[in-house]
Motif scaffolding. Structure first.
Motif, PDB file in Angstrom:
ATOM      1  N   MET A   1      16.408   1.775 -18.604  1.00  0.00           N
ATOM      2  CA  MET A   1      15.175   1.906 -19.276  1.00  0.00           C
ATOM      3  C   MET A   1      14.241   3.184 -18.992  1.00  0.00           C
ATOM      4  O   MET A   1      14.534   3.701 -18.249  1.00  0.00           O
ATOM      5  CB  MET A   1      14.314   0.564 -18.608  1.00  0.00           C
ATOM      6  N   ASN A   2      13.737   3.509 -20.225  1.00  0.00           N
ATOM      7  CA  ASN A   2      12.868   4.734 -19.780  1.00  0.00           C
ATOM      8  C   ASN A   2      11.758   4.746 -18.953  1.00  0.00           C
ATOM      9  O   ASN A   2      11.037   3.349 -18.744  1.00  0.00           O
ATOM     10  CB  ASN A   2      12.146   5.228 -21.290  1.00  0.00           C
ATOM     11  N   THR A   3      11.100   5.620 -18.527  1.00  0.00           N
ATOM     12  CA  THR A   3      10.193   5.826 -17.596  1.00  0.00           C
ATOM     13  C   THR A   3       9.075   6.670 -17.852  1.00  0.00           C
ATOM     14  O   THR A   3       9.116   7.513 -18.773  1.00  0.00           O
ATOM     15  CB  THR A   3      10.408   6.041 -16.132  1.00  0.00           C
ATOM     16  N   LEU A   4       7.970   6.346 -17.382  1.00  0.00           N
ATOM     17  CA  LEU A   4       6.610   7.261 -17.797  1.00  0.00           C
ATOM     18  C   LEU A   4       5.740   7.614 -16.243  1.00  0.00           C
ATOM     19  O   LEU A   4       5.861   6.902 -15.497  1.00  0.00           O
ATOM     20  CB  LEU A   4       5.750   6.461 -18.334  1.00  0.00           C
ATOM     21  N   HIS A   5       5.461   8.702 -16.207  1.00  0.00           N
ATOM     22  CA  HIS A   5       4.743   9.100 -15.000  1.00  0.00           C
ATOM     23  C   HIS A   5       3.225   9.050 -15.428  1.00  0.00           C
ATOM     24  O   HIS A   5       2.686   9.962 -16.242  1.00  0.00           O
ATOM     25  CB  HIS A   5       5.080  10.589 -14.863  1.00  0.00           C
ATOM     26  N   VAL A   6       2.585   8.046 -15.052  1.00  0.00           N
ATOM     27  CA  VAL A   6       0.947   8.004 -15.272  1.00  0.00           C
ATOM     28  C   VAL A   6       0.252   7.976 -14.362  1.00  0.00           C
ATOM     29  O   VAL A   6       0.767   7.937 -12.880  1.00  0.00           O
ATOM     30  CB  VAL A   6       1.043   6.290 -15.939  1.00  0.00           C
ATOM     31  N   ILE A   7      -1.024   8.510 -14.659  1.00  0.00           N
ATOM     32  CA  ILE A   7      -2.231   8.711 -13.628  1.00  0.00           C
ATOM     33  C   ILE A   7      -3.439   7.866 -14.215  1.00  0.00           C
ATOM     34  O   ILE A   7      -3.640   7.831 -15.178  1.00  0.00           O
ATOM     35  CB  ILE A   7      -2.457  10.137 -13.367  1.00  0.00           C
ATOM     36  N   PRO A   8      -4.025   7.272 -13.074  1.00  0.00           N
ATOM     37  CA  PRO A   8      -5.165   6.447 -13.706  1.00  0.00           C
ATOM     38  C   PRO A   8      -6.227   7.075 -13.908  1.00  0.00           C
ATOM     39  O   PRO A   8      -6.580   8.359 -13.418  1.00  0.00           O
ATOM     40  CB  PRO A   8      -5.365   5.750 -12.231  1.00  0.00           C
ATOM     41  N   ALA A   9      -7.076   6.903 -14.784  1.00  0.00           N
ATOM     42  CA  ALA A   9      -8.285   7.647 -15.172  1.00  0.00           C
ATOM     43  C   ALA A   9      -9.315   7.753 -13.715  1.00  0.00           C
ATOM     44  O   ALA A   9      -9.251   6.618 -13.236  1.00  0.00           O
ATOM     45  CB  ALA A   9      -8.940   6.945 -16.425  1.00  0.00           C
ATOM     46  N   PRO A  10      -9.952   8.506 -13.775  1.00  0.00           N
ATOM     47  CA  PRO A  10     -10.989   8.609 -12.600  1.00  0.00           C
ATOM     48  C   PRO A  10     -11.833   7.362 -12.598  1.00  0.00           C
ATOM     49  O   PRO A  10     -12.404   6.989 -13.365  1.00  0.00           O
ATOM     50  CB  PRO A  10     -11.947   9.618 -13.156  1.00  0.00           C
ATOM     51  N   GLY A  11     -12.002   6.847 -11.167  1.00  0.00           N
ATOM     52  CA  GLY A  11     -12.776   5.859 -11.088  1.00  0.00           C
ATOM     53  C   GLY A  11     -12.089   4.485 -11.255  1.00  0.00           C
ATOM     54  O   GLY A  11     -12.784   3.376 -10.941  1.00  0.00           O
ATOM     55  N   LEU A  12     -10.915   4.308 -11.808  1.00  0.00           N
ATOM     56  CA  LEU A  12     -10.162   3.268 -12.050  1.00  0.00           C
ATOM     57  C   LEU A  12      -9.359   2.614 -11.180  1.00  0.00           C
ATOM     58  O   LEU A  12      -8.497   3.514 -10.775  1.00  0.00           O
ATOM     59  CB  LEU A  12      -9.827   3.068 -13.592  1.00  0.00           C
ATOM     60  N   LEU A  13      -9.131   1.378 -11.023  1.00  0.00           N
ATOM     61  CA  LEU A  13      -8.063   0.763 -10.175  1.00  0.00           C
ATOM     62  C   LEU A  13      -7.272   0.002 -11.260  1.00  0.00           C
ATOM     63  O   LEU A  13      -7.577  -1.031 -11.910  1.00  0.00           O
ATOM     64  CB  LEU A  13      -8.594  -0.251  -9.071  1.00  0.00           C
ATOM     65  N   ILE A  14      -5.813   0.617 -11.253  1.00  0.00           N
ATOM     66  CA  ILE A  14      -5.138  -0.116 -12.471  1.00  0.00           C
ATOM     67  C   ILE A  14      -3.936  -1.026 -11.595  1.00  0.00           C
ATOM     68  O   ILE A  14      -3.326  -0.502 -10.852  1.00  0.00           O
ATOM     69  CB  ILE A  14      -4.285   0.831 -13.314  1.00  0.00           C
ATOM     70  N   PRO A  15      -3.885  -2.206 -11.816  1.00  0.00           N
ATOM     71  CA  PRO A  15      -2.899  -2.957 -11.190  1.00  0.00           C
ATOM     72  C   PRO A  15      -1.578  -2.792 -11.618  1.00  0.00           C
ATOM     73  O   PRO A  15      -1.288  -2.336 -12.591  1.00  0.00           O
ATOM     74  CB  PRO A  15      -3.224  -4.323 -11.334  1.00  0.00           C
ATOM     75  N   MET A  16      -0.607  -2.821 -10.598  1.00  0.00           N
ATOM     76  CA  MET A  16       1.019  -2.621 -10.853  1.00  0.00           C
ATOM     77  C   MET A  16       1.359  -3.926 -11.374  1.00  0.00           C
ATOM     78  O   MET A  16       1.515  -4.540 -10.183  1.00  0.00           O
ATOM     79  CB  MET A  16       1.503  -1.585  -9.938  1.00  0.00           C
ATOM     80  N   PRO A  17       1.825  -4.318 -12.358  1.00  0.00           N
ATOM     81  CA  PRO A  17       2.348  -5.594 -12.419  1.00  0.00           C
ATOM     82  C   PRO A  17       3.751  -6.088 -11.804  1.00  0.00           C
ATOM     83  O   PRO A  17       3.810  -7.234 -11.428  1.00  0.00           O
ATOM     84  CB  PRO A  17       2.343  -5.915 -13.985  1.00  0.00           C
ATOM     85  N   ASP A  18       4.241  -4.917 -11.518  1.00  0.00           N
ATOM     86  CA  ASP A  18       5.655  -5.382 -10.770  1.00  0.00           C
ATOM     87  C   ASP A  18       5.521  -5.285  -9.144  1.00  0.00           C
ATOM     88  O   ASP A  18       6.459  -5.594  -8.500  1.00  0.00           O
ATOM     89  CB  ASP A  18       6.772  -4.312 -11.131  1.00  0.00           C
ATOM     90  N   VAL A  19       4.390  -5.327  -8.632  1.00  0.00           N
ATOM     91  CA  VAL A  19       4.175  -5.282  -7.137  1.00  0.00           C
ATOM     92  C   VAL A  19       3.372  -6.450  -6.965  1.00  0.00           C
ATOM     93  O   VAL A  19       2.527  -6.761  -7.216  1.00  0.00           O
ATOM     94  CB  VAL A  19       3.216  -3.782  -6.949  1.00  0.00           C
ATOM     95  N   PRO A  20       3.851  -6.973  -5.728  1.00  0.00           N
ATOM     96  CA  PRO A  20       3.195  -8.074  -5.263  1.00  0.00           C
ATOM     97  C   PRO A  20       1.871  -7.840  -4.757  1.00  0.00           C
ATOM     98  O   PRO A  20       1.661  -6.676  -4.461  1.00  0.00           O
ATOM     99  CB  PRO A  20       4.055  -8.503  -3.931  1.00  0.00           C
ATOM    100  N   ALA A  21       1.001  -8.879  -4.822  1.00  0.00           N
ATOM    101  CA  ALA A  21      -0.502  -8.692  -4.461  1.00  0.00           C
ATOM    102  C   ALA A  21      -0.451  -8.299  -3.058  1.00  0.00           C
ATOM    103  O   ALA A  21       0.490  -8.587  -2.300  1.00  0.00           O
ATOM    104  CB  ALA A  21      -1.103  -9.946  -4.486  1.00  0.00           C
ATOM    105  N   GLY A  22      -1.434  -7.541  -2.943  1.00  0.00           N
ATOM    106  CA  GLY A  22      -1.696  -6.928  -1.321  1.00  0.00           C
ATOM    107  C   GLY A  22      -1.882  -5.415  -1.409  1.00  0.00           C
ATOM    108  O   GLY A  22      -2.018  -4.863  -2.511  1.00  0.00           O
ATOM    109  N   ALA A  23      -1.569  -4.796  -0.338  1.00  0.00           N
ATOM    110  CA  ALA A  23      -1.546  -3.302  -0.167  1.00  0.00           C
ATOM    111  C   ALA A  23      -0.647  -2.683  -0.990  1.00  0.00           C
ATOM    112  O   ALA A  23       0.631  -3.174  -1.223  1.00  0.00           O
ATOM    113  CB  ALA A  23      -1.479  -2.988   1.220  1.00  0.00           C
ATOM    114  N   GLY A  24      -1.240  -1.518  -1.746  1.00  0.00           N
ATOM    115  CA  GLY A  24      -0.332  -0.727  -2.709  1.00  0.00           C
ATOM    116  C   GLY A  24      -0.053  -1.397  -3.947  1.00  0.00           C
ATOM    117  O   GLY A  24       0.897  -1.085  -4.566  1.00  0.00           O
ATOM    118  N   ARG A  25      -1.044  -2.505  -4.406  1.00  0.00           N
ATOM    119  CA  ARG A  25      -0.641  -3.166  -5.570  1.00  0.00           C
ATOM    120  C   ARG A  25      -1.159  -2.204  -6.540  1.00  0.00           C
ATOM    121  O   ARG A  25      -0.974  -2.489  -7.842  1.00  0.00           O
ATOM    122  CB  ARG A  25      -1.493  -4.366  -5.587  1.00  0.00           C
TER     123      ARG A  25
END
Length: 64
Positions: free
Chosen positions: A1-25
């Protein structure tokens, strides 16, 4: 599968859908390499994340 290196826009918290809830999500401020999925393409289209600039190519010194 292809990958992307993404950076959040300033001030936004973007959830990572493949990471379980909690720290580092959320996408870290320095960005992360993620699978190229519809989720991340929508975040790009909405301006919530940007693609990280590519690292400059490594050059070797030539002996002239």
């Amino acid at each position: 599968m292809n990958t992307l290196h993404v950076i959040p826009a300033p001030g936004l918290l973007i959830p990572m859908p493949d990471v379980p809830a909690g720290a580092g999500r959320h996408l870290p401020a320095e960005g992360a390499v993620v699978n190229d999925t519809a989720f991340w393409r929508r975040r790009l289209a909405d301006g919530e994340v940007t693609l990280a600039p590519e690292a400059p190519p490594k050059t070797s010194k030539s002996k002239d």
